[in-house]
Scaffold this motif. Structure first.
Motif, PDB file in Angstrom:
ATOM      1  N   ARG A  52      77.027 107.889  64.366  1.00  0.00           N
ATOM      2  CA  ARG A  52      77.362 109.147  64.439  1.00  0.00           C
ATOM      3  C   ARG A  52      76.717 110.158  63.283  1.00  0.00           C
ATOM      4  NH1 ARG A  52      82.099 106.792  66.234  1.00  0.00           N
ATOM      5  NH2 ARG A  52      83.523 107.180  64.105  1.00  0.00           N
ATOM      6  N   ILE A  53      76.777 109.579  61.987  1.00  0.00           N
ATOM      7  CA  ILE A  53      76.403 110.398  60.713  1.00  0.00           C
ATOM      8  C   ILE A  53      74.920 110.516  60.912  1.00  0.00           C
ATOM      9  CG2 ILE A  53      75.845 110.125  58.329  1.00  0.00           C
ATOM     10  CD1 ILE A  53      78.523 108.713  58.346  1.00  0.00           C
ATOM     11  N   GLY A  54      74.203 109.525  61.965  1.00  0.00           N
ATOM     12  CA  GLY A  54      72.704 109.932  62.003  1.00  0.00           C
ATOM     13  C   GLY A  54      71.791 108.981  61.470  1.00  0.00           C
ATOM     14  N   VAL A  55      72.398 107.975  60.953  1.00  0.00           N
ATOM     15  CA  VAL A  55      71.390 106.763  60.630  1.00  0.00           C
ATOM     16  C   VAL A  55      71.099 105.877  61.648  1.00  0.00           C
ATOM     17  CG1 VAL A  55      71.593 104.687  59.160  1.00  0.00           C
ATOM     18  CG2 VAL A  55      72.973 106.432  58.522  1.00  0.00           C
ATOM     19  N   SER A  56      69.722 105.354  61.431  1.00  0.00           N
ATOM     20  CA  SER A  56      69.211 104.712  62.791  1.00  0.00           C
ATOM     21  C   SER A  56      69.972 103.443  62.676  1.00  0.00           C
ATOM     22  CB  SER A  56      67.784 104.727  62.469  1.00  0.00           C
ATOM     23  OG  SER A  56      67.130 103.762  63.399  1.00  0.00           O
ATOM     24  N   SER A  57      69.891 102.799  63.937  1.00  0.00           N
ATOM     25  CA  SER A  57      70.587 101.591  63.931  1.00  0.00           C
ATOM     26  C   SER A  57      69.615 100.391  63.669  1.00  0.00           C
ATOM     27  CB  SER A  57      71.154 101.190  65.428  1.00  0.00           C
ATOM     28  OG  SER A  57      70.296 101.384  66.465  1.00  0.00           O
ATOM     29  N   GLU A  58      68.253 100.797  63.449  1.00  0.00           N
ATOM     30  CA  GLU A  58      67.084  99.674  63.048  1.00  0.00           C
ATOM     31  C   GLU A  58      67.349  99.091  61.747  1.00  0.00           C
ATOM     32  OE1 GLU A  58      63.449 101.472  64.040  1.00  0.00           O
ATOM     33  OE2 GLU A  58      64.092 102.115  66.099  1.00  0.00           O
TER      34      GLU A  58
ATOM     35  N   GLU B 128      85.763 108.507  56.544  1.00  0.00           N
ATOM     36  CA  GLU B 128      85.485 109.170  55.615  1.00  0.00           C
ATOM     37  C   GLU B 128      84.706 108.513  54.463  1.00  0.00           C
ATOM     38  OE1 GLU B 128      88.513 111.155  52.238  1.00  0.00           O
ATOM     39  OE2 GLU B 128      89.403 109.857  53.758  1.00  0.00           O
ATOM     40  N   PRO B 129      85.047 107.212  54.053  1.00  0.00           N
ATOM     41  CA  PRO B 129      84.096 106.747  53.070  1.00  0.00           C
ATOM     42  C   PRO B 129      82.574 106.735  53.241  1.00  0.00           C
ATOM     43  CG  PRO B 129      86.029 105.061  53.544  1.00  0.00           C
ATOM     44  CD  PRO B 129      86.054 106.327  54.395  1.00  0.00           C
ATOM     45  N   CYS B 130      82.273 106.552  54.386  1.00  0.00           N
ATOM     46  CA  CYS B 130      81.061 106.696  54.859  1.00  0.00           C
ATOM     47  C   CYS B 130      80.103 108.118  54.934  1.00  0.00           C
ATOM     48  CB  CYS B 130      80.728 105.952  56.440  1.00  0.00           C
ATOM     49  SG  CYS B 130      80.965 104.248  56.553  1.00  0.00           S
ATOM     50  N   VAL B 131      81.031 108.984  55.369  1.00  0.00           N
ATOM     51  CA  VAL B 131      80.674 110.430  55.117  1.00  0.00           C
ATOM     52  C   VAL B 131      80.221 110.824  53.874  1.00  0.00           C
ATOM     53  CG1 VAL B 131      81.288 112.661  55.676  1.00  0.00           C
ATOM     54  CG2 VAL B 131      81.503 110.876  57.404  1.00  0.00           C
ATOM     55  N   LEU B 132      81.410 110.473  52.787  1.00  0.00           N
ATOM     56  CA  LEU B 132      81.387 110.879  51.568  1.00  0.00           C
ATOM     57  C   LEU B 132      80.170 110.115  50.664  1.00  0.00           C
ATOM     58  CD1 LEU B 132      85.223 110.666  50.303  1.00  0.00           C
ATOM     59  CD2 LEU B 132      83.751 112.739  50.579  1.00  0.00           C
ATOM     60  N   ALA B 133      79.960 109.035  51.309  1.00  0.00           N
ATOM     61  CA  ALA B 133      78.676 108.282  50.487  1.00  0.00           C
ATOM     62  C   ALA B 133      77.427 108.815  50.969  1.00  0.00           C
ATOM     63  CB  ALA B 133      78.830 106.671  50.958  1.00  0.00           C
ATOM     64  N   TRP B 134      77.462 109.065  52.181  1.00  0.00           N
ATOM     65  CA  TRP B 134      76.153 109.847  52.910  1.00  0.00           C
ATOM     66  C   TRP B 134      75.896 111.004  52.192  1.00  0.00           C
ATOM     67  CZ3 TRP B 134      72.208 107.542  55.132  1.00  0.00           C
ATOM     68  CH2 TRP B 134      71.166 108.409  55.802  1.00  0.00           C
ATOM     69  N   ASP B 135      76.894 111.846  52.032  1.00  0.00           N
ATOM     70  CA  ASP B 135      76.931 113.276  51.736  1.00  0.00           C
ATOM     71  C   ASP B 135      76.445 113.153  49.873  1.00  0.00           C
ATOM     72  OD1 ASP B 135      77.496 116.260  51.929  1.00  0.00           O
ATOM     73  OD2 ASP B 135      78.905 115.722  50.097  1.00  0.00           O
ATOM     74  N   PHE B 136      77.221 112.349  49.386  1.00  0.00           N
ATOM     75  CA  PHE B 136      76.670 112.316  47.933  1.00  0.00           C
ATOM     76  C   PHE B 136      75.106 112.149  47.727  1.00  0.00           C
ATOM     77  CE2 PHE B 136      76.079 109.587  43.900  1.00  0.00           C
ATOM     78  CZ  PHE B 136      76.209 110.858  43.144  1.00  0.00           C
TER      79      PHE B 136
ATOM     80  N   GLU C  81      73.886 115.663  47.306  1.00  0.00           N
ATOM     81  CA  GLU C  81      74.485 115.847  45.748  1.00  0.00           C
ATOM     82  C   GLU C  81      73.107 115.405  45.079  1.00  0.00           C
ATOM     83  OE1 GLU C  81      77.006 117.389  44.344  1.00  0.00           O
ATOM     84  OE2 GLU C  81      77.652 117.923  46.477  1.00  0.00           O
ATOM     85  N   VAL C  82      72.728 113.970  45.344  1.00  0.00           N
ATOM     86  CA  VAL C  82      71.677 113.550  44.622  1.00  0.00           C
ATOM     87  C   VAL C  82      70.336 114.005  45.135  1.00  0.00           C
ATOM     88  CG1 VAL C  82      70.699 111.254  44.026  1.00  0.00           C
ATOM     89  CG2 VAL C  82      72.971 111.666  43.761  1.00  0.00           C
ATOM     90  N   GLY C  83      69.952 114.479  46.537  1.00  0.00           N
ATOM     91  CA  GLY C  83      68.987 114.943  47.068  1.00  0.00           C
ATOM     92  C   GLY C  83      68.049 113.746  47.622  1.00  0.00           C
ATOM     93  N   LEU C  84      68.477 112.629  47.854  1.00  0.00           N
ATOM     94  CA  LEU C  84      67.628 111.475  48.553  1.00  0.00           C
ATOM     95  C   LEU C  84      67.240 111.780  49.877  1.00  0.00           C
ATOM     96  CD1 LEU C  84      69.378 108.216  46.894  1.00  0.00           C
ATOM     97  CD2 LEU C  84      67.513 109.235  46.190  1.00  0.00           C
ATOM     98  N   SER C  85      66.139 111.449  50.172  1.00  0.00           N
ATOM     99  CA  SER C  85      65.743 111.856  51.892  1.00  0.00           C
ATOM    100  C   SER C  85      66.540 110.544  52.646  1.00  0.00           C
ATOM    101  CB  SER C  85      64.269 111.534  51.832  1.00  0.00           C
ATOM    102  OG  SER C  85      63.891 111.454  53.086  1.00  0.00           O
ATOM    103  N   PRO C  86      67.255 111.120  53.779  1.00  0.00           N
ATOM    104  CA  PRO C  86      67.729 110.195  54.583  1.00  0.00           C
ATOM    105  C   PRO C  86      66.800 109.189  55.214  1.00  0.00           C
ATOM    106  CG  PRO C  86      68.586 112.719  54.878  1.00  0.00           C
ATOM    107  CD  PRO C  86      67.453 112.589  53.951  1.00  0.00           C
ATOM    108  N   GLU C  87      65.799 109.744  55.382  1.00  0.00           N
ATOM    109  CA  GLU C  87      64.566 108.694  55.979  1.00  0.00           C
ATOM    110  C   GLU C  87      64.343 107.410  55.182  1.00  0.00           C
ATOM    111  OE1 GLU C  87      64.126 111.985  55.424  1.00  0.00           O
ATOM    112  OE2 GLU C  87      64.823 112.455  57.718  1.00  0.00           O
ATOM    113  N   ARG C  88      64.838 107.632  53.922  1.00  0.00           N
ATOM    114  CA  ARG C  88      64.451 106.384  52.917  1.00  0.00           C
ATOM    115  C   ARG C  88      65.670 105.658  52.822  1.00  0.00           C
ATOM    116  NH1 ARG C  88      61.024 107.839  48.120  1.00  0.00           N
ATOM    117  NH2 ARG C  88      60.629 105.400  48.203  1.00  0.00           N
ATOM    118  N   LEU C  89      66.837 106.030  53.224  1.00  0.00           N
ATOM    119  CA  LEU C  89      68.059 105.174  53.039  1.00  0.00           C
ATOM    120  C   LEU C  89      68.267 104.236  54.014  1.00  0.00           C
ATOM    121  CD1 LEU C  89      70.271 108.028  51.692  1.00  0.00           C
ATOM    122  CD2 LEU C  89      69.153 106.308  50.358  1.00  0.00           C
ATOM    123  N   ARG C  90      68.926 102.965  53.678  1.00  0.00           N
ATOM    124  CA  ARG C  90      69.242 102.033  54.652  1.00  0.00           C
ATOM    125  C   ARG C  90      70.954 101.874  54.371  1.00  0.00           C
ATOM    126  NH1 ARG C  90      65.226 103.867  56.139  1.00  0.00           N
ATOM    127  NH2 ARG C  90      63.239 102.828  56.668  1.00  0.00           N
ATOM    128  N   VAL C  91      71.508 101.436  55.566  1.00  0.00           N
ATOM    129  CA  VAL C  91      72.916 100.841  55.407  1.00  0.00           C
ATOM    130  C   VAL C  91      72.990  99.561  55.880  1.00  0.00           C
ATOM    131  CG1 VAL C  91      73.689 103.180  55.267  1.00  0.00           C
ATOM    132  CG2 VAL C  91      73.916 101.877  57.381  1.00  0.00           C
TER     133      VAL C  91
END
Length: 151
Positions: free
Chosen positions: A145-151, A108-116, A120-130
């Motif tokens: 599972r959310i779709g973030v690359s493991s690299e 839940e915290p990961c999904v909420l953070a990613w969704d926000f 909500e903010v409109g950042l490109s998923p390709e430019r984000l790193r966790v």
């Protein structure tokens, strides 16, 4: 990406998003912690919740969000030498945080953070790193599972 947000707009959007998702909004703690002699300054968003995470004090709610003023003052993750040399290293900054004090699953915290950040903010998923602690395979799987690359 959405039109550029001011700091005040981003702060308000963060707090409203997490409030609408069941978090209580907490007042930020002081910049100089009142009851933690181990810290000269508040250097992380979770400082005011330290005793709650340690089980010494009951949390105000099971889920809390806050925007905490922090001072970069060196220490364990010291990148103080970068202040003034990059656009993202400042001595005073605000840390947006969402905290769960119950036994909520990590998903839940990961999904909420990613969704926000992405919706909500409109950042490109390709430019984000966790980042994930090297021993935390469960959270690493959540991010995949959310779709973030493991690299």
């Amino acid at each position: 990406m959405r039109a550029q947000l001011s700091a005040a707009s981003l702060r308000a959007a963060f707090l409203e998003y997490f409030r609408s998702n069941g978090h209580r909004i907490a007042t930020p703690g002081p910049l100089v912690p009142r009851s933690d002699p181990s810290l000269l300054f508040n250097n992380a968003g979770m400082v005011q919740f330290k005793d709650m995470f340690l089980g010494k004090v009951a949390p105000p709610a099971s889920r809390v969000a806050t925007v905490q003023p922090c001072v970069r003052a060196g220490g364990k993750h010291n990148d103080l030498d970068n202040v003034g040399f990059t656009a993202r290293h400042h001595t005073l900054f605000e840390m947006c945080g969402n905290f769960a004090f119950d036994n909520v699953a990590k998903e839940e915290p990961c999904v909420l953070a990613w969704d926000f950040l992405t919706r909500e903010v409109g950042l490109s998923p390709e430019r984000l790193r966790v980042s994930v602690h090297r021993d935390d395979d469960e959270t690493a799987q959540v991010w995949r599972r959310i779709g973030v690359s493991s690299e």
